[in-house]
Design a protein around this motif. Structure first.
Motif, PDB file in Angstrom:
ATOM      1  N   SER A   1       0.546  -1.126  -0.063  1.00  0.00           N
ATOM      2  CA  SER A   1       0.138   0.185   0.176  1.00  0.00           C
ATOM      3  C   SER A   1       0.604   1.335   0.434  1.00  0.00           C
ATOM      4  O   SER A   1       0.242   2.013  -0.849  1.00  0.00           O
ATOM      5  CB  SER A   1      -0.885  -0.189   1.440  1.00  0.00           C
TER       6      SER A   1
ATOM      7  N   THR B   1       2.240   1.457  -3.654  1.00  0.00           N
ATOM      8  CA  THR B   1       0.962   2.274  -4.127  1.00  0.00           C
ATOM      9  C   THR B   1       0.427   3.570  -4.387  1.00  0.00           C
ATOM     10  O   THR B   1       0.738   4.532  -5.136  1.00  0.00           O
ATOM     11  CB  THR B   1      -0.572   1.452  -4.571  1.00  0.00           C
ATOM     12  N   MET B   2      -0.232   4.473  -2.843  1.00  0.00           N
ATOM     13  CA  MET B   2       0.324   5.618  -2.596  1.00  0.00           C
ATOM     14  C   MET B   2       1.653   6.509  -3.376  1.00  0.00           C
ATOM     15  O   MET B   2       1.274   7.319  -3.497  1.00  0.00           O
ATOM     16  CB  MET B   2       0.277   5.876  -1.379  1.00  0.00           C
TER      17      MET B   2
ATOM     18  N   GLN C   1       3.899   5.292  -5.525  1.00  0.00           N
ATOM     19  CA  GLN C   1       3.444   5.909  -7.034  1.00  0.00           C
ATOM     20  C   GLN C   1       3.056   6.965  -7.695  1.00  0.00           C
ATOM     21  O   GLN C   1       2.607   7.504  -8.140  1.00  0.00           O
ATOM     22  CB  GLN C   1       3.375   5.336  -7.421  1.00  0.00           C
ATOM     23  N   GLN C   2       1.331   7.062  -6.580  1.00  0.00           N
ATOM     24  CA  GLN C   2       0.218   7.977  -6.860  1.00  0.00           C
ATOM     25  C   GLN C   2       0.850   9.581  -7.049  1.00  0.00           C
ATOM     26  O   GLN C   2       0.306   9.808  -8.080  1.00  0.00           O
ATOM     27  CB  GLN C   2      -1.444   7.319  -6.237  1.00  0.00           C
ATOM     28  N   ILE C   3       1.025   8.817  -6.070  1.00  0.00           N
ATOM     29  CA  ILE C   3       1.700  10.797  -5.128  1.00  0.00           C
ATOM     30  C   ILE C   3       2.997  11.254  -6.683  1.00  0.00           C
ATOM     31  O   ILE C   3       2.703  12.523  -7.115  1.00  0.00           O
ATOM     32  CB  ILE C   3       2.426  10.795  -3.796  1.00  0.00           C
TER      33      ILE C   3
ATOM     34  N   ALA D   1       3.184  10.305  -9.836  1.00  0.00           N
ATOM     35  CA  ALA D   1       2.331  10.531 -10.848  1.00  0.00           C
ATOM     36  C   ALA D   1       1.432  12.135 -11.144  1.00  0.00           C
ATOM     37  O   ALA D   1       1.801  12.712 -12.439  1.00  0.00           O
ATOM     38  CB  ALA D   1       1.817   9.427 -11.661  1.00  0.00           C
ATOM     39  N   GLU D   2       1.214  12.000  -9.573  1.00  0.00           N
ATOM     40  CA  GLU D   2       0.478  13.644  -9.828  1.00  0.00           C
ATOM     41  C   GLU D   2       1.443  14.523 -10.181  1.00  0.00           C
ATOM     42  O   GLU D   2       0.499  15.578 -10.631  1.00  0.00           O
ATOM     43  CB  GLU D   2      -0.405  13.702  -8.674  1.00  0.00           C
TER      44      GLU D   2
END
Length: 358
Positions: free
Chosen positions: A129, A132-133, A135-137, A139-140
């Protein structure tokens, strides 16, 4: 089914004015959906003139002639607009560009914070988790940085359109203020001569929306200004950018404050680390939010019928889905207007059922 529809038509549309008003609302909504982007300067100018009309009316009640009041209020509006464009806007853009340049360092420090969480709280946070968090941050932040870097010569058409809007909006605002009575009377000629229900609804909508929109404008200025002074005093980086976000967050109750708290906490954490300085920043920020919700809002909106939190969230989702960012900003005024319309809508009670003979 036919009997139910007839009953609803008899209850809500038995008045001729109600039918005309319903058609006007539907036509106006469809018109804005299809031509809203094209008429954005006119719509924005109308909203600004609607806000400024309150100051003109107050000056009139103080004995100031109509034209003098309009010119005085318009000059103040121009001063605020010029100050924002040439003073605050460049500062905000500089801080936003600097923040984008420091994004890689912030991401690396954030990764170091996140990597410790699975070791300290293995039952609550897993390594998957956290990855995943992260990678999302990343990307944004990468998308934001790419957008800022690509803002170059390719954006000249948008800048030209923005410059045109900057010229058109003040001109339209002036004529909306100066010729308000003429424009309203011209529109009123298209309506039935006898319209007591429409006049009652207009007064209700004008009272609710005027108080709400003007109150929100004052609230944005006060909350944003106080936040900027407090953050500058505490040495908070990106004070202008964060104070702008905090000021605009009051447009969306509950949701705005919750969303803006995240960048305030993240930037404060990376600027000062875990310590007393960071705690003071969050305490002061919490005090500002508490004073806004418990002191400023009751004073500014004492005459406005408050919406239920569920209605606010539904309005934000609905109008945001239709008009995007503009729909999010104007969701609460539109919901307030609809509530005022429904409150004043004529309802004809159905006759009681006939008594059954014994």
């Amino acid at each position: 089914m036919v009997r139910i529809l007839r009953g609803l038509a008899h209850k809500y549309f038995s008045d001729e004015e109600a039918v005309i008003l319903f058609l006007l609302l539907v036509t106006g909504t469809v018109f804005i959906i299809w031509f809203g982007a094209m008429l954005a300067p006119a719509i924005a100018s109308l909203i600004v003139a609607f806000i400024l009309q309150g100051l003109v009316s107050k000056l009139n009640r103080m004995g100031v002639p109509e034209l003098i009041a309009v010119i005085g209020v318009f000059v103040v509006f121009l001063g605020v607009l010029v100050g924002f464009i040439f003073g605050l806007l460049p500062l905000i853009w500089t801080q936003l560009s600097t923040l984008a340049g420091e994004a890689p360092r912030i991401i690396r420090e954030l990764q170091s914070y996140l990597e410790v969480l699975p070791q300290q709280y293995p039952h609550l946070v897993s390594a998957e988790s956290v990855n995943t968090m992260y990678q999302q941050i990343s990307a944004e932040v990468g998308h934001l940085t790419q957008w800022l870097v690509s803002f170059s010569l390719s954006s000249i058409p948008d800048l030209v359109a923005l410059l045109i809007y900057m010229v058109l909006v003040p001109i339209l605002v002036f004529f909306f203020l100066k010729d308000r009575r003429v424009l309203v009377n011209s529109f009123a000629r298209l309506l039935p001569p006898q319209r007591p229900m429409m006049v009652r609804i207009w007064h209700e909508v004008n009272l609710q929306c005027a108080n709400y929109v003007r109150g929100k404008a004052v609230e944005i200025l006060i909350v944003g200004g106080v936040t900027y002074v407090a953050f500058k005093f505490l040495g908070m980086p990106y004070a202008a950018l964060l104070s702008l976000l905090v000021g605009l967050s009051v447009v969306i109750p509950y949701i705005g404050a919750a969303v803006v708290t995240i960048p305030v906490a993240v930037i404060g954490l990376f600027a000062f680390g875990w310590g007393s300085h960071f705690i003071w920043v969050m305490v002061i920020y919490g005090i500002i939010q508490a004073l806004d919700g418990n002191v400023l809002v009751p004073i500014l909106f004492s005459e406005v019928n408050n919406l239920h939190p569920v209605a606010i969230i539904v309005a934000v989702l609905f109008f945001g889905g239709i008009w995007g960012l503009w729909g999010v900003f104007f969701a609460i005024p539109l919901a307030t207007m609809l509530k005022a319309v429904f409150a004043a809508w004529p309802v004809k009670e159905s006759p009681p059922p006939p008594a059954i003979a014994e």
